[in-house]
Design a protein around this motif. Structure first.
Motif, PDB file in Angstrom:
ATOM      1  N   VAL A 142       0.842  -1.201   0.000  1.00 27.62           N
ATOM      2  CA  VAL A 142       0.000   0.000   0.000  1.00 27.62           C
ATOM      3  C   VAL A 142       0.875   1.248   0.000  1.00 27.62           C
ATOM      4  O   VAL A 142       0.615   2.221  -0.722  1.00 27.62           O
ATOM      5  N   GLU A 143       1.942   1.238   0.810  1.00 22.92           N
ATOM      6  CA  GLU A 143       2.870   2.375   0.838  1.00 22.92           C
ATOM      7  C   GLU A 143       3.476   2.623  -0.542  1.00 22.92           C
ATOM      8  O   GLU A 143       3.778   3.764  -0.907  1.00 22.92           O
ATOM      9  N   ALA A 144       3.646   1.547  -1.305  1.00 23.62           N
ATOM     10  CA  ALA A 144       4.239   1.657  -2.637  1.00 23.62           C
ATOM     11  C   ALA A 144       3.214   2.054  -3.702  1.00 23.62           C
ATOM     12  O   ALA A 144       3.567   2.164  -4.876  1.00 23.62           O
ATOM     13  N   GLY A 145       1.971   2.251  -3.293  1.00 24.51           N
ATOM     14  CA  GLY A 145       0.952   2.699  -4.229  1.00 24.51           C
ATOM     15  C   GLY A 145       0.116   1.595  -4.829  1.00 24.51           C
ATOM     16  O   GLY A 145      -0.606   1.828  -5.811  1.00 24.51           O
ATOM     17  N   LEU A 146       0.179   0.394  -4.256  1.00 19.71           N
ATOM     18  CA  LEU A 146      -0.592  -0.737  -4.766  1.00 19.71           C
ATOM     19  C   LEU A 146      -1.886  -0.908  -3.976  1.00 19.71           C
ATOM     20  O   LEU A 146      -2.000  -0.451  -2.830  1.00 19.71           O
ATOM     21  N   ASP A 147      -2.823  -1.604  -4.556  1.00 17.44           N
ATOM     22  CA  ASP A 147      -4.076  -1.889  -3.871  1.00 17.44           C
ATOM     23  C   ASP A 147      -3.856  -2.972  -2.822  1.00 17.44           C
ATOM     24  O   ASP A 147      -3.351  -4.056  -3.134  1.00 17.44           O
ATOM     25  N   GLY A 148      -4.221  -2.687  -1.596  1.00 16.48           N
ATOM     26  CA  GLY A 148      -3.969  -3.619  -0.508  1.00 16.48           C
ATOM     27  C   GLY A 148      -4.708  -4.932  -0.657  1.00 16.48           C
ATOM     28  O   GLY A 148      -4.164  -6.001  -0.384  1.00 16.48           O
ATOM     29  N   GLY A 149      -5.960  -4.861  -1.090  1.00 15.04           N
ATOM     30  CA  GLY A 149      -6.733  -6.085  -1.262  1.00 15.04           C
ATOM     31  C   GLY A 149      -6.156  -6.970  -2.343  1.00 15.04           C
ATOM     32  O   GLY A 149      -6.074  -8.203  -2.187  1.00 15.04           O
ATOM     33  N   ALA A 150      -5.715  -6.372  -3.445  1.00 15.23           N
ATOM     34  CA  ALA A 150      -5.121  -7.151  -4.530  1.00 15.23           C
ATOM     35  C   ALA A 150      -3.792  -7.759  -4.091  1.00 15.23           C
ATOM     36  O   ALA A 150      -3.481  -8.913  -4.425  1.00 15.23           O
ATOM     37  N   ALA A 151      -3.005  -6.998  -3.322  1.00 16.39           N
ATOM     38  CA  ALA A 151      -1.729  -7.519  -2.822  1.00 16.39           C
ATOM     39  C   ALA A 151      -1.962  -8.683  -1.870  1.00 16.39           C
ATOM     40  O   ALA A 151      -1.254  -9.699  -1.919  1.00 16.39           O
ATOM     41  N   ALA A 152      -2.964  -8.555  -0.998  1.00 19.77           N
ATOM     42  CA  ALA A 152      -3.284  -9.630  -0.068  1.00 19.77           C
ATOM     43  C   ALA A 152      -3.716 -10.886  -0.815  1.00 19.77           C
ATOM     44  O   ALA A 152      -3.385 -12.011  -0.425  1.00 19.77           O
ATOM     45  N   ALA A 153      -4.454 -10.704  -1.912  1.00 15.94           N
ATOM     46  CA  ALA A 153      -4.909 -11.850  -2.712  1.00 15.94           C
ATOM     47  C   ALA A 153      -3.719 -12.565  -3.345  1.00 15.94           C
ATOM     48  O   ALA A 153      -3.697 -13.805  -3.421  1.00 15.94           O
ATOM     49  N   VAL A 154      -2.751 -11.820  -3.808  1.00 15.45           N
ATOM     50  CA  VAL A 154      -1.536 -12.426  -4.371  1.00 15.45           C
ATOM     51  C   VAL A 154      -0.819 -13.255  -3.309  1.00 15.45           C
ATOM     52  O   VAL A 154      -0.427 -14.402  -3.545  1.00 15.45           O
TER      53      VAL A 154
END
Length: 238
Positions: A142-154
């Protein structure tokens, strides 16, 4: 021109080498025409997921006393600070980095790979809270500008981007890379280790001036700059 950099978040010389390369790139006249791609390389694919303190790991790996390991880590910290990088010389930990690499490939698809890599390095080398704490990778994404939910799914899917990580590692092996950082310019000129910025300047100039297909060649003598490999990281003597 494309520069590919194989590295691991657990590798302090990758952190330092990245800063040295970027210093050279910033002064390179054609820097706006250089694409930088970060590639995956796990120093220890069999490392446990649970984080372990770095100092005892160093002591065990190199046959050092805890005091000697602390001194070695302090010397690496001095090298990092010499490049203007923050570095905790005590209290760091290490763990399996495969999920970090998977997340970096996800970030690359969304144009935020460089931002996530910087966040991961900062968390691992300069912050007291462990980069391997549960949930920390999502926060860093999220700090890097990514979507947190999508990152968690990965991260929840162990196969997401796993093949991309393995492909990077297979390519590094095919090129003869046994340690990191490993820099490859247009797939024809290689630079091993955290070389001085002047060496990276020479490599950039040489690669730019000879932009024709050719076999991969090395700039600098392999082993003359600090790097990390499966057997561990170079311990600076000063």
């Amino acid at each position: 021109m494309r520069v590919e950099i194989w590295s691991d978040i657990n590798c302090p010389w990758c952190y330092i080498g990245k800063a040295r390369f970027e210093r050279a790139l910033a002064a390179f006249p054609h820097r706006d025409e250089v694409e930088v791609v970060h590639r995956s390389f796990e120093l220890d694919p069999h490392a446990p997921d649970a984080a372990r303190p770095v100092i005892p790991l160093l002591a065990t790996k190199y046959g050092l006393s805890l005091e000697q390991a602390e001194a070695a880590e302090a010397r690496i910290a001095e090298n990092a600070r010499g490049e203007g990088l923050p570095y905790l010389d005590e209290g760091r930990d290490a763990a399996n980095s495969f999920d970090m690499h998977r997340l970096l490939h996800f970030a690359a698809e969304h144009g935020r790979q460089a931002e996530l890599l910087d966040a991961l390095y900062r968390a691992n080398f300069a912050e007291e809270r462990s980069a391997f704490d549960p949930g920390r990778l999502v926060e860093l994404a999220v700090e890097a500008g990514l979507d947190g939910g999508a990152a968690a799914a990965v991260l929840a899917d162990p196969e997401a981007y796993a093949e991309a990580v393995r492909e990077d590692e297979a390519t590094a092996s095919a090129m003869g890379a046994t340690g990191v950082p490993f820099f490859v310019l247009d797939r024809r000129l290689g630079v091993s280790g955290a070389q001085p910025a002047e060496t990276f300047t020479m490599a950039l100039e040489q690669a730019w001036a000879s932009r024709v297909p050719a076999p991969l060649v090395q700039v600098g003598t392999p082993g003359d700059a600090e790097a990390c490999g499966p057997d561990g990281c170079e311990l600076p003597q000063r």
